[in-house]
Design a protein around this motif. Structure first.
Motif, mmCIF file in Angstrom:
data_model
loop_
_atom_site.group_PDB
_atom_site.id
_atom_site.type_symbol
_atom_site.label_atom_id
_atom_site.label_comp_id
_atom_site.label_asym_id
_atom_site.label_seq_id
_atom_site.Cartn_x
_atom_site.Cartn_y
_atom_site.Cartn_z
ATOM 1 N N THR A 19 4.349 -3.893 6.665
ATOM 2 C CA THR A 19 3.577 -2.637 5.752
ATOM 3 C C THR A 19 5.538 -2.327 4.944
ATOM 4 N N MET A 41 -7.880 6.953 5.668
ATOM 5 C CA MET A 41 -6.558 6.575 4.538
ATOM 6 C C MET A 41 -7.163 6.285 3.886
ATOM 7 N N SER A 42 -6.913 5.602 2.570
ATOM 8 C CA SER A 42 -8.353 4.917 1.364
ATOM 9 C C SER A 42 -7.404 4.003 1.789
ATOM 10 N N THR A 56 -6.495 9.503 9.189
ATOM 11 C CA THR A 56 -5.298 10.770 9.246
ATOM 12 C C THR A 56 -5.244 11.382 11.025
ATOM 13 N N LEU A 112 -2.254 3.111 9.941
ATOM 14 C CA LEU A 112 -3.598 3.105 8.144
ATOM 15 C C LEU A 112 -4.550 3.318 9.030
ATOM 16 N N SER A 153 -4.005 -1.050 0.739
ATOM 17 C CA SER A 153 -3.423 -2.330 -0.658
ATOM 18 C C SER A 153 -1.787 -1.546 -0.901
ATOM 19 N N ALA A 154 -1.587 -0.364 -1.312
ATOM 20 C CA ALA A 154 -0.403 -0.492 -0.920
ATOM 21 C C ALA A 154 0.654 -0.237 -0.473
ATOM 22 N N GLN A 155 0.385 0.017 0.632
ATOM 23 C CA GLN A 155 1.419 -0.528 1.665
ATOM 24 C C GLN A 155 1.704 -2.549 1.585
ATOM 25 N N ALA A 188 -6.980 1.793 -1.417
ATOM 26 C CA ALA A 188 -5.500 2.339 -2.029
ATOM 27 C C ALA A 188 -4.248 2.051 -1.605
ATOM 28 N N ASP A 189 -4.251 3.108 -0.328
ATOM 29 C CA ASP A 189 -3.069 3.837 0.472
ATOM 30 C C ASP A 189 -2.690 2.346 0.739
ATOM 31 N N ASP A 196 3.522 -3.155 -1.866
ATOM 32 C CA ASP A 196 4.686 -3.140 -2.005
ATOM 33 C C ASP A 196 5.528 -3.713 -1.405
#
Length: 677
Positions: free
Chosen positions: A362, A392-393, A371, A368, A398-400, A395-396, A403
């Motif tokens: 990540t 954690m969503s 919260t 992940l 997936s972004a980890q 989208a967040d 990216d």
């Protein structure tokens, strides 16, 4: 003892007389004209002792089907001719390719069951393993008072004989040291004895107080039968058994059996490019951790340098062993920004990028899962106004993942995007606070093509599904993430593993089932090298020798400062290579390959448990039938061919003197057919 010897001789005479009386000539004559079918299954007669349990574990973990007969059960089947053999389509069938007994005769004097086994083994050429017995003529050995020994074997330096090396134990270099991990307890007991006629020693050792060697393991051939005789006690975890286990199975099955075995070792280095927090020897906690009272303002970090990266590359070359670098690119970018825009460590690792395996850990190592509320200890999951857990969503998450993949691609790192290990294995269930996976995790995995997700074996030892992905359990090594020096390691080890009276946390007192308190605190200056390194190397090597493909994991901090990881790895690798011949190298594979191996094993074990596998040998032909989609593990001698629709091809890959593979029928075939050399 004289009376027992006389009883055994009487029993042998009675068994011989019984054999002459029972009706086996017809079966023998039939077997002589029609090649019998030998089913690829082992019979295990279990008295509840550690030796039988050890060989049973070896069969199970290798994937060899077996039938267990519990001698202590009143409802157990009677071992007679009908239990052992029958006829299939006019062909005599031996239901078992090998027999494991607790000793040479666990049934008692004059037993009809022993007579039936003896007749069966003689008729079909089946071998028998006597898991543990004493030295006496009935197993081809002299009594120990004639140049032998009986007693503790702790620390005994045994060796494979010339016959053992050319026979079933050729995958070993030769030395087989008996464990001696504690001077306070006796860990091994057994008998060394001189062979008599018909006995071939495969493992021997110097007789204490003498000048000669005597046998501990060997083959006794007599009366048309072969027995492998072990005269030392052991359990499934002891190194001496682990070294010999493969050869025992190969001897028992005559080199043809279902299942396969490798010696695996992979090491994941987590948090590469990121710093790790440092243990505080005064506070006995890690400043920066929410649970470290008084740590505010005392935070310190450990991070590799360019010199550490250079050493890692050189070490890999010198040991012919590749590390898996699990990276957090975003954390590295943050470090660079906070330190003037340059980073010699990243530059060095990227210069050597082709020397490592790389894996997504990540982008910034975020948690992940739910919260977290870290204002309380232990932390809890926060909830919304309706009382539902805040996660954690997708989208967040997936972004980890995305990216980090994109950074790797832009910097020329070769990764397998189907693999990931999340920071702290987060997103996966974390007991007790988070008893379920983050419900958004599986979707984020699917968004990024993730099929294999690393998990913590200490929490979840079994592989399981996370949506379309499967977990790959990893062993945590006791080389702590929050220590950079040997002294810090010893200090934290003392805190965890000593009693409160000795200044420790007392965790070992509170959890006696999972840990043992040190008898006294380690010397912080010498304890790491003298105690922690050999203890951790011994644990890791035990996994390597147990056909266990699960990877181990440590952290980048362990490659920094005092480089605490290397002494452990050196001991594991050097010990292994001193014990094993080059025909049995360590298998250092990717996490994806391990995930595939574990999933295949699970499917195979299920098929075996449901009696859905049929496998047998007729002469030089081996046939294996398994359910559609189930791949079968098979081991066979060198020179074995696999039958194709047209012609044949070499079967399997070479390992430890045999050939083995996961195999399935080819196009338009309903079964696997092998042709033995």
């Amino acid at each position: 003892m004289v009376n027992k010897n006389r009883m055994n001789r009487v029993a042998a005479a009675m068994a011989a007389a019984t054999l002459m009386a029972i009706a086996v000539p017809a079966a023998t004559a039939q077997a002589a004209t029609v090649a019998p079918r030998i089913d690829l299954r082992v019979l295990v007669v279990d008295d509840g002792g550690g030796a039988v349990q050890a060989i049973t574990a070896e069969l199970r973990d290798t994937g060899v089907p077996y039938t267990r007969v519990d001698l202590g059960s009143a409802s157990r089947p009677v071992i007679d001719a009908a239990f052992l053999s029958d006829t299939v389509s006019g062909r005599p069938r031996a239901k078992f390719q090998g027999v494991v007994l607790p000793n040479e005769n666990p049934f008692g004097a004059g037993s009809a069951e022993l007579a039936a086994l003896t007749a069966y083994e003689t008729t079909y050429g089946i071998r028998q393993f006597d898991a543990y017995t004493w030295a006496h003529p009935e197993v081809g050995l002299e009594y120990t008072d004639n140049g032998g020994y009986g007693g503790s074997l702790d620390g005994t330096q045994a060796a494979v004989t010339a016959a053992g090396k050319t026979g079933p134990f050729g995958y070993l270099q030769g030395q087989v040291a008996f464990e001696d991990n504690s001077p306070l307890i006796m860990e091994s007991y057994g008998f060394m004895a001189k062979p008599r006629a018909g006995y071939t020693s495969y493992l021997d050792a110097p007789v204490p107080g003498g000048t000669e060697r005597a046998s501990l393991l060997g083959e006794y051939t007599h009366d048309g039968r072969s027995e492998l005789v072990a005269t030392f006690a052991y359990n499934q975890y002891q190194q001496q058994f682990r070294l010999l286990a493969r050869g025992i199975v190969e001897w028992l099955t005559q080199g043809v059996h279902l299942g396969q075995e490798r010696n695996y070792f992979a090491v994941h280095v987590d948090d590469v490019f990121a710093p790790d927090a440092r243990w505080d020897k005064t506070l006995d906690c890690t400043p920066g951790d929410y649970a470290c009272a008084g740590g505010e303002g005392k935070e310190s970090t450990i991070r590799m340098t360019a010199a550490d990266a250079q050493y890692a590359a050189q070490w890999q070359t010198s040991k012919n062993f590749k590390l898996d670098m699990l990276f957090n690119a975003g954390a590295g970018e943050e470090w660079k920004t906070e330190n003037g825009g340059t980073d010699a460590l990243t530059a060095q690792l990227l210069a050597d990028k082709a020397k490592y395996r790389w894996m997504n850990h990540t982008y910034t190592h975020l948690f992940l899962g739910c919260t977290q509320d870290v204002s309380v200890s232990p932390w809890t999951c926060t909830k919304n106004a309706q009382g539902a857990t805040n996660w954690m969503s997708r989208a967040d998450i997936s972004a980890q993942i995305r990216d980090n993949n994109n950074w790797a691609a832009s910097h020329g790192l070769t990764t397998d995007r189907s693999e990931i290990v999340t920071g702290e294995h987060s997103g996966l269930k974390t007991l007790p606070q988070q008893p379920t996976d983050n419900p958004n995790l599986a979707g984020a995995f699917a968004d990024n093509g993730v099929k294999w997700a690393g998990s913590d074996n200490s929490r979840e030892p079994a592989q399981r599904a996370v949506g379309a992905a499967l977990t790959v359990p990893r062993y945590p090594m006791n080389v702590f993430y929050n220590t950079g020096t040997n002294a810090e390691m010893a200090d934290e080890y003392n805190w965890i593993y000593t009693s409160r009276a000795d200044g420790g946390s007392g965790l070992c007192e509170d959890n006696p089932a999972t840990s043992t308190c040190l008898p006294a605190p380690l010397d912080v200056n010498t304890g790491f090298q003298d105690y922690i390194v050999p203890a951790e190397a011994r644990t890791a090597l035990r996994h390597v020798l147990a056909n266990d493909p699960k990877p181990h994991y440590v952290h980048q901090s362990n490659l920094a400062e005092d480089r605490t990881l290397y002494p452990v790895l050196n001991q594991v690798l050097d010990t292994y290579r001193a014990l094993y011949a080059t025909s049995a190298p360590i298998v250092n594979q990717s996490m994806k390959d391990t995930g595939v191996e574990l999933s295949r094993r699970a499917a195979w074990d299920k098929a075996i448990a449901n009696n859905q596998v049929t496998a047998y040998r007729i002469g030089k032909d081996v046939t294996v039938k398994a359910p559609s989609g189930v791949v079968a593990p098979v081991t066979a001698p060198n020179g074995t061919k696999k039958q194709l629709l047209l012609g044949t091809t070499d079967f399997g890959t070479a390992y430890a003197g045999t050939r083995s593979a996961w195999t399935a029928p080819d196009l338009l075939q309903s079964a696997v057919t092998l042709k033995l050399a």
